[in-house]
Scaffold this active site. Structure first.
Site, PDB file in Angstrom:
ATOM      1  N   HIS A 101       0.833  -1.210   0.000  1.00 38.68           N
ATOM      2  CA  HIS A 101       0.000   0.000   0.000  1.00 38.68           C
ATOM      3  C   HIS A 101       0.865   1.257   0.000  1.00 38.68           C
ATOM      4  CE1 HIS A 101       1.185   0.492   4.171  1.00 38.68           C
ATOM      5  NE2 HIS A 101       0.906  -0.793   4.336  1.00 38.68           N
ATOM      6  N   ASP A 155       4.296  -4.999   3.554  1.00 38.47           N
ATOM      7  CA  ASP A 155       5.746  -5.187   3.635  1.00 38.47           C
ATOM      8  C   ASP A 155       6.103  -6.575   4.151  1.00 38.47           C
ATOM      9  OD1 ASP A 155       4.692  -4.618   6.140  1.00 38.47           O
ATOM     10  OD2 ASP A 155       6.031  -2.929   6.565  1.00 38.47           O
TER      11      ASP A 155
END
Length: 427
Positions: A59, A334
């Site tokens: 994102h 991540d």
């Protein structure tokens, strides 16, 4: 999602030191390459036909997940203003096309109000612009440079899946707006799953075995030589008590968010920013145990199974027309990307930044009918582990994945093992 997923409950998405992890990783790559193997004959790229693209992305920039004690930047509500060019209507469903599931993550984030009024983990207009820019880059690659995708969104060409977290859904919207210039021929549907069965991040809540393996590792990482001394140095500079629970993951979460928004940070954080990122990577690798194959399998094995299945369906002549898509988009985190990069042998020992993408292209040779994969990370060509060069024969690429891919059945079995043992011990 740094601090959230590395907690005991979710990912809960170092040898001890990164230098040691890097050396071990290099040995793995060397073992994966066959000495004396004949070099691959040159491939005429003009005869390659692009068949499918899969993009896994983080994102865009967001507010921190948890503020640091004493030092807080001001997260003004103006950062939530939506850039007009990123507007694009979409619908969210579950994987079966039903109603959007409840998001426990978003409910939890709303309980933390940052200085300035924003909630924790909110996508900002900086993040929206980042995702729009990523969409524009994909448009240049697959609409303008190569006429692969239609210039407007076509649901028969594109499949979209995201974790059920608002910043990811909104990031996907902005990417699609950039990719298709906010033009569509049909409804945009973003598919998502229940939090307890999601596989687009390491699901510690659903995978007992993974939870057992990582229990206490985040706290233990802070005690490792080097990490411990550096953490104490940063805490002392910030005037933070040594027993307050702050570690390098939470420090990086705040530093990265503040830097990308050009917000003032305390002098200590600015001075040690590079070291904080490095030690956050060290901590994550210690928690993840990057050399532990089963931990990596349970972290992203089911997701790898999805990516691999997409590849196999496209190349299978028995696949029914209309079952596959030209483009598959996966909005992840991540903590999704890091184990994927390690498995593929392309981890650069830097924390995956906001809006970064891992892109996988599938080609077929028009004459020989051979299949090849081309991999990109952050827009840069990569050579996956076990591959002779950037253009990787599909069989070699799948061989690299096969050691880590888990079908839903195998995932359930592997994840249940620790739970069975735990019950057997009477705990």
């Amino acid at each position: 999602m740094i601090t959230r997923v590395f907690s005991v409950r979710v990912w809960a998405p170092v040898g001890v030191l990164t230098s040691l992890a890097y050396c071990v990783h290099q040995r793995r790559v060397a073992r994966a390459e066959t000495p004396g193997a004949p070099s691959q004959r040159p491939v005429d790229r003009s005869l390659l036909e692009l068949k499918m693209v899969q993009v896994v992305f983080r994102h865009g920039a967001r507010s921190p997940l948890k503020p640091l004690p004493r030092e807080q930047a001001e997260w003004n509500l103006q950062l939530l203003e939506v850039p007009p060019q990123t507007q694009f209507d979409y619908t969210v469903t579950n994987l079966a096309g039903g109603l959007k599931p409840h998001s426990p993550f978003d409910s939890q984030y709303r309980k933390t109000v940052l200085k300035g009024g924003m909630f924790a983990g909110q996508l900002t207009n900086v993040g929206m612009q980042q995702m729009f820019a990523l969409g524009q880059r994909l448009r240049k690659s697959y609409v303008e440079d190569i006429p692969f995708l239609s210039p407007t969104f076509n649901p028969l060409e594109v499949f979209v899946r995201s974790t059920n977290i608002y910043r990811n859904l909104e990031s996907t919207r902005c990417l699609l707006a950039g990719l298709f210039q906010s033009q569509k021929e049909g409804p945009i549907v973003i598919h998502t799953d229940e939090a307890n069965s999601e596989v687009l991040y390491p699901n510690y809540q659903n995978c007992w075995s993974l939870q057992e393996r990582t229990r206490g590792r985040r706290q233990a990482a802070c005690l490792q030589p080097g990490i411990s001394e550096d953490l104490q140095k940063v805490k002392e500079g910030m005037g933070i008590a040594s027993n307050d629970g702050v570690d390098f993951l939470s420090l990086l979460d705040n530093v990265a968010a503040e830097q990308v928004h050009s917000l003032p940070s305390c002098p200590t954080l600015r001075r040690f920013a590079q070291m904080i990122e490095q030690r956050a990577v060290d901590t994550a690798l210690y928690v993840m145990q990057g050399e532990d194959r089963e931990s990596l399998q349970m972290a992203v094995g089911p997701f790898l199974h999805i990516l691999e299945s997409n590849l196999r369906e496209v190349m299978d002549p028995a696949t029914a027309p209309g079952k596959t898509r030209k483009l598959y988009l996966y909005a992840a985190h991540d903590v999704t990307l890091m184990p994927l990069l390690i498995i593929l042998g392309i981890f650069d020992h830097k924390w995956p930044p906001f809006a970064v993408d891992l892109t996988m292209e599938l080609y077929q040779h028009r004459e020989s009918k051979e299949w090849f994969v081309q991999l990109y990370y952050h827009g840069e060509e990569q050579v996956p582990k076990g591959c002779p060069d950037q253009l990787c024969p599909l069989d070699k690429f799948l061989n690299t994945l096969s050691a880590y891919t888990l079908s839903p059945e195998k995932y359930h079995t592997l994840c249940s093992q620790a739970h069975v043992i735990e019950l057997g011990d009477g705990e």
